[in-house]
Scaffold this motif. Structure first.
Motif, mmCIF file in Angstrom:
data_model
loop_
_atom_site.group_PDB
_atom_site.id
_atom_site.type_symbol
_atom_site.label_atom_id
_atom_site.label_comp_id
_atom_site.label_asym_id
_atom_site.label_seq_id
_atom_site.Cartn_x
_atom_site.Cartn_y
_atom_site.Cartn_z
ATOM 1 N N SER A 32 0.828 -1.205 0.000
ATOM 2 C CA SER A 32 0.000 0.000 0.000
ATOM 3 C C SER A 32 0.863 1.256 0.000
ATOM 4 C CB SER A 32 -0.930 -0.001 1.212
ATOM 5 O OG SER A 32 -0.189 0.064 2.416
ATOM 6 N N VAL A 35 2.239 1.681 -3.551
ATOM 7 C CA VAL A 35 1.245 2.240 -4.465
ATOM 8 C C VAL A 35 1.124 3.742 -4.247
ATOM 9 C CG1 VAL A 35 -1.215 2.316 -5.015
ATOM 10 C CG2 VAL A 35 -0.070 0.117 -4.753
ATOM 11 N N LEU A 39 2.253 6.523 -6.958
ATOM 12 C CA LEU A 39 1.190 7.415 -7.426
ATOM 13 C C LEU A 39 1.630 8.875 -7.334
ATOM 14 C CD1 LEU A 39 -2.574 7.082 -6.659
ATOM 15 C CD2 LEU A 39 -1.450 9.262 -6.284
ATOM 16 N N PRO A 126 2.500 -0.546 -10.057
ATOM 17 C CA PRO A 126 1.121 -1.050 -10.142
ATOM 18 C C PRO A 126 0.273 -0.202 -11.074
ATOM 19 C CG PRO A 126 1.851 -0.914 -7.855
ATOM 20 C CD PRO A 126 2.882 -0.201 -8.676
ATOM 21 N N ARG A 127 -0.657 -0.861 -11.734
ATOM 22 C CA ARG A 127 -1.537 -0.127 -12.648
ATOM 23 C C ARG A 127 -2.334 0.934 -11.908
ATOM 24 N NH1 ARG A 127 -5.220 -4.007 -15.885
ATOM 25 N NH2 ARG A 127 -5.481 -4.952 -13.846
ATOM 26 N N LEU A 128 -2.796 0.613 -10.705
ATOM 27 C CA LEU A 128 -3.565 1.579 -9.927
ATOM 28 C C LEU A 128 -2.735 2.819 -9.606
ATOM 29 C CD1 LEU A 128 -6.170 2.268 -8.427
ATOM 30 C CD2 LEU A 128 -5.249 1.072 -6.417
ATOM 31 N N GLY A 132 -3.697 6.253 -11.273
ATOM 32 C CA GLY A 132 -4.032 7.216 -10.233
ATOM 33 C C GLY A 132 -3.130 8.430 -10.266
ATOM 34 N N LEU A 293 -12.675 5.622 -14.248
ATOM 35 C CA LEU A 293 -11.380 5.270 -13.652
ATOM 36 C C LEU A 293 -11.162 3.762 -13.674
ATOM 37 C CD1 LEU A 293 -11.136 7.728 -10.620
ATOM 38 C CD2 LEU A 293 -10.018 7.890 -12.853
ATOM 39 N N ALA A 294 -12.217 2.995 -13.457
ATOM 40 C CA ALA A 294 -12.088 1.533 -13.509
ATOM 41 C C ALA A 294 -11.692 1.072 -14.910
ATOM 42 C CB ALA A 294 -13.405 0.880 -13.087
ATOM 43 N N VAL A 297 -7.944 1.884 -15.480
ATOM 44 C CA VAL A 297 -7.052 0.920 -14.807
ATOM 45 C C VAL A 297 -7.068 -0.415 -15.536
ATOM 46 C CG1 VAL A 297 -6.677 -0.383 -12.676
ATOM 47 C CG2 VAL A 297 -7.269 2.042 -12.563
ATOM 48 N N TRP A 298 -8.224 -0.823 -16.007
ATOM 49 C CA TRP A 298 -8.356 -2.109 -16.688
ATOM 50 C C TRP A 298 -7.660 -2.120 -18.045
ATOM 51 C CZ3 TRP A 298 -12.815 -3.031 -20.385
ATOM 52 C CH2 TRP A 298 -12.746 -4.320 -20.955
#
Length: 311
Positions: A32, A35, A39, A126-128, A132, A293-294, A297-298
């Protein structure tokens, strides 16, 4: 390799050595933190990129100048906060999507074209964190432009408004700065939603031509398409009046307009405004924001590639 790439590699620690295998809590905490750190690194890079892009700076200056011109030419500057909101409402509905497209349609695609996206993936970002960071950096810049322009013209109202505004004689709603603050807050939320949709397009597109076409289609759909289709449906009888409130919430522009009319304008001349359902409008904006946003990320890169790098 860019400065952000080097920072990203330091933030990720070079790969998957997060924590001892036996301590799952420590592993979760480390991931966490990673990330969050990645970010912020990507977001900082985006802010620097925008600050060094003359076209975006010029568009931002043009937007600010246009807001001031509309406020000065309309009744708002000398009439009070509510008439200023009414003067700027349609203007914000039209220009914010266009400005968001300019800020976001090449946000992810630019990294894909230059190869920076592949470099960042080798650092196991990470993709997030990546999406982000892209979104956060550009959102900070774009919202600052929109909110800054609206606040600037709002500060002129007390200086230009008479002691007893004429507008109050024909408007049952109290004219106060609180109502204008609500409008500014809703404009910021609307900006975030449209930018999220634009970033999703940039993440999904693989060529500049595709990204531009999709972004242009998004802007036209938001500004004209959905509302025009709804009006046509009502005129032809295909859409009944009972479901109009729900359908209005499906469009970010209509949802934003309804929230402004219900919370920042209120009742005009003793008559209810056509604002739709406030709860449905707020939910519609939230759904657009989360969904966009989903998708970003996808679609930013295939999930299967990410799984292979963790082996």
């Amino acid at each position: 390799m860019s400065e952000a790439d080097g920072e990203a590699s330091g933030a990720t620690g070079g790969g998957n050595g997060d924590a001892p295998d036996g301590d799952s809590d420590a592993t979760t905490w480390t991931r966490s933190e990673r990330v969050r750190t990645d970010l912020l690194v990507v977001a900082t890079r985006e802010l620097r990129t925008i600050a060094r892009t003359p076209a975006l700076l010029a568009l931002s200056a043009a937007f600010v100048a246009s807001v001031v011109a509309v406020a000065w030419a309309g009744t708002g500057g000398g009439g009070g906060f509510v008439p200023l909101t009414l003067d700027l409402l349609t203007f914000v509905e039209v220009l914010v999507p266009l400005l968001a497209v300019a800020f976001g349609y090449r946000s992810v695609l630019g990294d894909r074209e230059t190869g920076e996206l592949d470099v960042l993936r080798t650092f196991d970002v990470p993709r997030l964190a990546y999406v982000g960071g892209i979104y956060l950096g550009r959102a900070l810049a774009l919202v600052s432009v929109v909110v800054g322009a609206l606040v600037a013209v709002g500060l002129l109202v007390p200086l230009l408004t008479a002691d007893i505004p004429t507008f109050l004689a024909i408007n049952a709603a109290a004219d106060s700065g609180v109502r204008y603050v609500r409008f500014v807050a809703l404009a910021a939320a609307f900006t975030l939603v449209v930018l999220a949709a634009t970033v999703a397009i940039s993440a999904a597109a693989r060529t500049v031509r595709t990204a531009f076409a999709l972004a242009a289609a998004l802007a036209v759909t938001l500004v004209l398409g959905i509302d025009t289709a709804l009006v046509a449906g009502l005129a032809s009888g295909v859409v009944s009046e009972e479901v109009v409130a729900a359908l209005l919430a499906l469009s970010p522009n209509s949802a934003f307009r309804g929230l402004v009319l219900s919370s920042a304008v209120g009742v005009v001349g003793g008559a209810d405004v056509a604002a739709g359902n406030a709860l449905a409008n707020a939910f519609g904006l939230l759904l657009w924001w989360l969904g966009a946003l989903a998708i970003a990320v996808w679609r930013v890169w295939p999930v299967v590639d990410e799984i292979e790098t963790e082996r």
